[in-house]
Design a protein around this motif. Structure first.
Motif, PDB file in Angstrom:
ATOM      1  N   GLU A  27       0.839  -1.190   0.000  1.00 21.73           N
ATOM      2  CA  GLU A  27       0.000   0.000   0.000  1.00 21.73           C
ATOM      3  C   GLU A  27       0.880   1.248   0.000  1.00 21.73           C
ATOM      4  O   GLU A  27       1.838   1.354   0.762  1.00 21.73           O
ATOM      5  CB  GLU A  27      -0.894  -0.022   1.245  1.00 21.73           C
ATOM      6  CG  GLU A  27      -1.888   1.105   1.353  1.00 21.73           C
ATOM      7  CD  GLU A  27      -2.797   0.967   2.565  1.00 21.73           C
ATOM      8  OE1 GLU A  27      -3.572   1.913   2.816  1.00 21.73           O
ATOM      9  OE2 GLU A  27      -2.729  -0.080   3.258  1.00 21.73           O
TER      10      GLU A  27
ATOM     11  N   LEU B  72      -5.938  -8.880  -0.606  1.00 18.77           N
ATOM     12  CA  LEU B  72      -5.710  -7.442  -0.709  1.00 18.77           C
ATOM     13  C   LEU B  72      -6.207  -6.816   0.582  1.00 18.77           C
ATOM     14  O   LEU B  72      -7.369  -7.002   0.951  1.00 18.77           O
ATOM     15  CB  LEU B  72      -6.472  -6.844  -1.896  1.00 18.77           C
ATOM     16  CG  LEU B  72      -5.878  -7.048  -3.289  1.00 18.77           C
ATOM     17  CD1 LEU B  72      -6.779  -6.417  -4.334  1.00 18.77           C
ATOM     18  CD2 LEU B  72      -4.486  -6.454  -3.384  1.00 18.77           C
ATOM     19  N   SER B  73      -5.338  -6.101   1.280  1.00 18.06           N
ATOM     20  CA  SER B  73      -5.722  -5.554   2.577  1.00 18.06           C
ATOM     21  C   SER B  73      -5.234  -4.119   2.742  1.00 18.06           C
ATOM     22  O   SER B  73      -4.208  -3.732   2.188  1.00 18.06           O
ATOM     23  CB  SER B  73      -5.166  -6.420   3.706  1.00 18.06           C
ATOM     24  OG  SER B  73      -3.751  -6.384   3.724  1.00 18.06           O
ATOM     25  N   LYS B  74      -6.023  -3.350   3.514  1.00 18.68           N
ATOM     26  CA  LYS B  74      -5.692  -1.967   3.830  1.00 18.68           C
ATOM     27  C   LYS B  74      -5.432  -1.838   5.323  1.00 18.68           C
ATOM     28  O   LYS B  74      -6.009  -2.570   6.126  1.00 18.68           O
ATOM     29  CB  LYS B  74      -6.846  -1.035   3.449  1.00 18.68           C
ATOM     30  CG  LYS B  74      -6.987  -0.779   1.963  1.00 18.68           C
ATOM     31  CD  LYS B  74      -8.120   0.178   1.679  1.00 18.68           C
ATOM     32  CE  LYS B  74      -7.870   1.541   2.270  1.00 18.68           C
ATOM     33  NZ  LYS B  74      -6.747   2.261   1.635  1.00 18.68           N
TER      34      LYS B  74
ATOM     35  N   GLU C 102      -5.898  -4.213  10.241  1.00 20.03           N
ATOM     36  CA  GLU C 102      -5.988  -4.640   8.857  1.00 20.03           C
ATOM     37  C   GLU C 102      -7.445  -4.885   8.466  1.00 20.03           C
ATOM     38  O   GLU C 102      -8.231  -5.420   9.236  1.00 20.03           O
ATOM     39  CB  GLU C 102      -5.187  -5.934   8.657  1.00 20.03           C
ATOM     40  CG  GLU C 102      -5.240  -6.480   7.238  1.00 20.03           C
ATOM     41  CD  GLU C 102      -4.535  -7.816   7.102  1.00 20.03           C
ATOM     42  OE1 GLU C 102      -4.246  -8.218   5.963  1.00 20.03           O
ATOM     43  OE2 GLU C 102      -4.302  -8.479   8.132  1.00 20.03           O
TER      44      GLU C 102
ATOM     45  N   ASN D  83      -3.719   1.480  -3.225  1.00 20.11           N
ATOM     46  CA  ASN D  83      -4.520   1.800  -2.044  1.00 20.11           C
ATOM     47  C   ASN D  83      -4.649   0.610  -1.108  1.00 20.11           C
ATOM     48  O   ASN D  83      -5.349   0.676  -0.095  1.00 20.11           O
ATOM     49  CB  ASN D  83      -5.910   2.293  -2.461  1.00 20.11           C
ATOM     50  CG  ASN D  83      -6.785   1.187  -3.019  1.00 20.11           C
ATOM     51  OD1 ASN D  83      -6.273   0.250  -3.637  1.00 20.11           O
ATOM     52  ND2 ASN D  83      -8.081   1.278  -2.819  1.00 20.11           N
ATOM     53  N   ALA D  84      -3.976  -0.496  -1.437  1.00 23.47           N
ATOM     54  CA  ALA D  84      -3.998  -1.690  -0.596  1.00 23.47           C
ATOM     55  C   ALA D  84      -2.736  -2.499  -0.870  1.00 23.47           C
ATOM     56  O   ALA D  84      -2.047  -2.293  -1.873  1.00 23.47           O
ATOM     57  CB  ALA D  84      -5.246  -2.534  -0.878  1.00 23.47           C
TER      58      ALA D  84
END
Length: 237
Positions: A51, A68-70, A77, A101-102
């Motif tokens: 990210e 896919l993680s933010k 997370e 963005n992730a």
């Protein structure tokens, strides 16, 4: 970050050749992609991209499972998407010119192919069928994001836990027994899909286990009663 290049990079031998939008034999650009792409192996827990980094191309999963993680403002997370073989990665940021963005992280040992930006953008300009497929992907992503926002705001946590299990099942399917989800997820990962505390997820999974809807086998989950689980999730099958 440690990784190693794969030996086999031929699109014609890709297991997802007929469903992958890049390596579909109907795509006249497959030879160009096959000639210039690179394929890399990632171990469980390794980052494909992080990210905030700038995209230099687009990725496509050859084998394995990726999340896919933010990171939220509190450092927690949030898993926003699960990726399976044949799926592309990083296309939204590449097309918009934004930073990622992730983060993309391997859930198990995985193989991922990389297509350079110049090649990909050049193909989009001359291949209308691929451009249409990318528009469909972006539209589907927007639809899913809207649904996720609505469910996080309106659904009780118990429903969201059941929905998360169905989400994982729809992405990765069942093992040969037709009941065990073909992916191993920690309780923390499931909580990060649901958007709640790990302790809450553990409690609700135990409830579903006691009620006979699922069976917990370590990180593997068996769905014993799919119809009831769909009803608990309050979605149409």
């Amino acid at each position: 970050m440690s990784f190693e290049h794969q030996d086999i990079t031929d699109c014609n031998r890709c297991a997802k050749r007929f469903t992958n939008i890049f390596c579909n034999p109907a795509n006249d650009s497959m030879r160009e992609i096959d000639a210039e792409k690179t394929c890399t192996s990632y171990k469980k827990g390794e980052y494909i991209f992080k990210e905030g980094a700038r995209p230099f191309g687009i990725y496509c999963v050859n084998h394995g499972k990726i999340k896919l993680s933010k990171q939220g403002d509190d450092g927690k997370e949030q898993i926003i998407r699960l990726v399976k073989p044949g799926d592309p990665l990083g296309y939204r940021s590449l097309l918009s010119g934004d930073r990622y963005n992730a983060s993309a992280i391997a859930l198990e040992n995985s193989g991922v192919c990389f297509i350079p930006k110049d090649l990909f953008m050049g193909i989009l300009q001359k291949d209308s069928s691929l451009t249409l497929e990318m528009l469909k992907l972006l539209s589907d992503d927007l639809k899913k994001a809207e649904q996720q926002i609505t469910h996080l705001a309106q659904k009780p946590v118990r429903e969201r836990v059941a929905e998360a299990l169905l989400f994982i099942k729809e992405t990765y399917g069942f093992e040969e027994d037709g009941q065990t989800i073909a992916a191993a997820f920690s309780r923390e990962d499931i909580a990060n899909i649901v958007g709640t505390a790990t302790e809450t997820t553990i409690r609700l999974l135990s409830e579903l286990n006691r009620e006979g809807l699922i069976q917990l086998n370590g990180k593997k989950i068996v769905i014993l009663d799919l119809k009831k689980l769909v009803r608990v999730a309050d979605i149409s099958d």
